[in-house]
Design an enzyme around this catalytic site. Sequence first.
Site, PDB file in Angstrom:
ATOM      1  N   GLY A  52       4.267  -3.855  -5.130  1.00 50.42           N
ATOM      2  CA  GLY A  52       5.009  -2.618  -4.900  1.00 50.42           C
ATOM      3  C   GLY A  52       6.201  -2.625  -5.843  1.00 50.42           C
ATOM      4  O   GLY A  52       6.949  -3.616  -5.883  1.00 50.42           O
ATOM      5  N   GLN A 200      -4.798  -2.715  -0.366  1.00 46.86           N
ATOM      6  CA  GLN A 200      -3.417  -2.566   0.116  1.00 46.86           C
ATOM      7  C   GLN A 200      -3.344  -1.584   1.286  1.00 46.86           C
ATOM      8  O   GLN A 200      -2.479  -1.715   2.154  1.00 46.86           O
ATOM      9  CB  GLN A 200      -2.502  -2.063  -1.011  1.00 46.86           C
ATOM     10  CG  GLN A 200      -2.191  -3.082  -2.080  1.00 46.86           C
ATOM     11  CD  GLN A 200      -3.138  -2.975  -3.251  1.00 46.86           C
ATOM     12  OE1 GLN A 200      -4.270  -2.526  -3.111  1.00 46.86           O
ATOM     13  NE2 GLN A 200      -2.696  -3.405  -4.414  1.00 46.86           N
ATOM     14  N   ASP A 241       4.565   3.673  -9.841  1.00 52.94           N
ATOM     15  CA  ASP A 241       4.948   2.431 -10.534  1.00 52.94           C
ATOM     16  C   ASP A 241       5.752   2.712 -11.786  1.00 52.94           C
ATOM     17  O   ASP A 241       6.574   1.898 -12.201  1.00 52.94           O
ATOM     18  CB  ASP A 241       3.708   1.609 -10.879  1.00 52.94           C
ATOM     19  CG  ASP A 241       3.223   0.912  -9.631  1.00 52.94           C
ATOM     20  OD1 ASP A 241       2.497   1.554  -8.847  1.00 52.94           O
ATOM     21  OD2 ASP A 241       3.625  -0.249  -9.403  1.00 52.94           O
TER      22      ASP A 241
HETATM   23  O1  MRU Z   1      -0.636  -3.379  -7.304  1.00 44.98           O
HETATM   24  P1  MRU Z   1       0.450  -2.993  -6.347  1.00 44.98           P
HETATM   25  O2  MRU Z   1       0.097  -3.262  -4.929  1.00 44.98           O
HETATM   26  O3  MRU Z   1       1.786  -3.571  -6.745  1.00 44.98           O
HETATM   27  O4  MRU Z   1       0.564  -1.411  -6.506  1.00 44.98           O
HETATM   28  C1  MRU Z   1       1.529  -0.742  -5.736  1.00 44.98           C
HETATM   29  C2  MRU Z   1       1.532   0.733  -5.903  1.00 44.98           C
HETATM   30  O5  MRU Z   1       0.774   1.286  -6.663  1.00 44.98           O
HETATM   31  C3  MRU Z   1       2.594   1.473  -5.145  1.00 44.98           C
HETATM   32  O6  MRU Z   1       2.153   2.749  -4.816  1.00 44.98           O
HETATM   33  C4  MRU Z   1       3.881   1.594  -5.982  1.00 44.98           C
HETATM   34  O7  MRU Z   1       4.256   0.364  -6.523  1.00 44.98           O
HETATM   35  C5  MRU Z   1       5.018   2.142  -5.182  1.00 44.98           C
HETATM   36  S1  MRU Z   1       5.632   1.015  -3.963  1.00 44.98           S
HETATM   37  C6  MRU Z   1       6.928   1.784  -3.204  1.00 44.98           C
END
Ligand code: MRU
Length: 348
Positions: A52, A200, A241
Amino acid sequence: MATDTTTIRSVEWKDDHILLLDQQKLPHVTEFIKLRTIEDVWESIHSLKVRGAPAIGITAAFGLALWAQSFKEKENFLGFYYELEEKKSYLEGSRPTAVNLAWALARLFNRFSQAATVVEGQALLLEEALTIAKEDEEVCRSIGEHGAELFQSGDSVLTHCNAGGIATARYGTALAPFYILKEKGVDLKVFATETRPVLQGARLTVWELMQAGIDVTLITDNMAAHTIAEKKIAAIIVGADRIAANGDTANKIGTRGLAILAKAFNIPFYVASPLSTIDLAIETGKEIPIEERNTEEVSHLNGIEVAAKGVKVFNPAFDVTPNEYITAIITEKGIIRGNYKKQLTLLK
Ligand code: MRU
């Protein structure tokens, strides 16, 4: 009646270590691990023990401060500076897409420029890392308050991946409006996609929302169109991200497909994001680096090979949703629509 629904902290500074909720073990095991070295921090980010965008940024900032504390040559300021630069680049390499990582480390580096000694530098780096974590909690709460205005009691809302409390200091981004509304006694129905390949949604979002007493239903990713039609989904909300200057948004793989579905069904598609995720140095989403991960995330389930042996696998962890599919971006400073380029520049 106020309910405190978001008390689990996924990352905390503990003087000689970082206490991290191991998100790879959730939902069946809630285990906190101690990170004592910068290598532990790099590995935890890379292997998704912490994930995240905002949580990655906070952990990296704590990681750099942790390394700084271990620097023993108090008279060697120049040596400290050069090594700090090196460690910063090392941590930046742990994951490429979420800009919060580089953003948080740059903030530490800027703050460090006020130091004249190693001891001063150590103190400033830690102070800045703690400030980033504290601010993130306030920012997420504010995103939640703005986002809450977009929903009505009883609405069914679809979300993807996990942009919740454990992906941030607290509250989350896309899930923050649900927590704020819950505090106010307003109930929504949330539909969470499982979010292949690393789940997730199934492992984290569902776990978080169930603990908070929020009505959540799990679907597999390929059930989205049918669910939107059958369950009268009022809106889709996701996190981010990295957002380019024109509003193009990188988020968990599958987000772009959901945005296209939202347009087809004529329902709003919202991105909830702190300003720290906006990268004005990048003009459009074409320039956002997209992480490609281990092929076993796709060919295997829980360590068991499910795909035909030897098949070629493509495993991008993120995709980019073009700005025209985004109804609004919810930030801590308010909700923006329309000309993202102009509005994001004004807000940042
Ligand atoms: O691969 P991840 O689990 O780090 O991806 C996370 C996401 O895509 C979330 O939607 C994003 O980081 C926003 S978290 C507030």
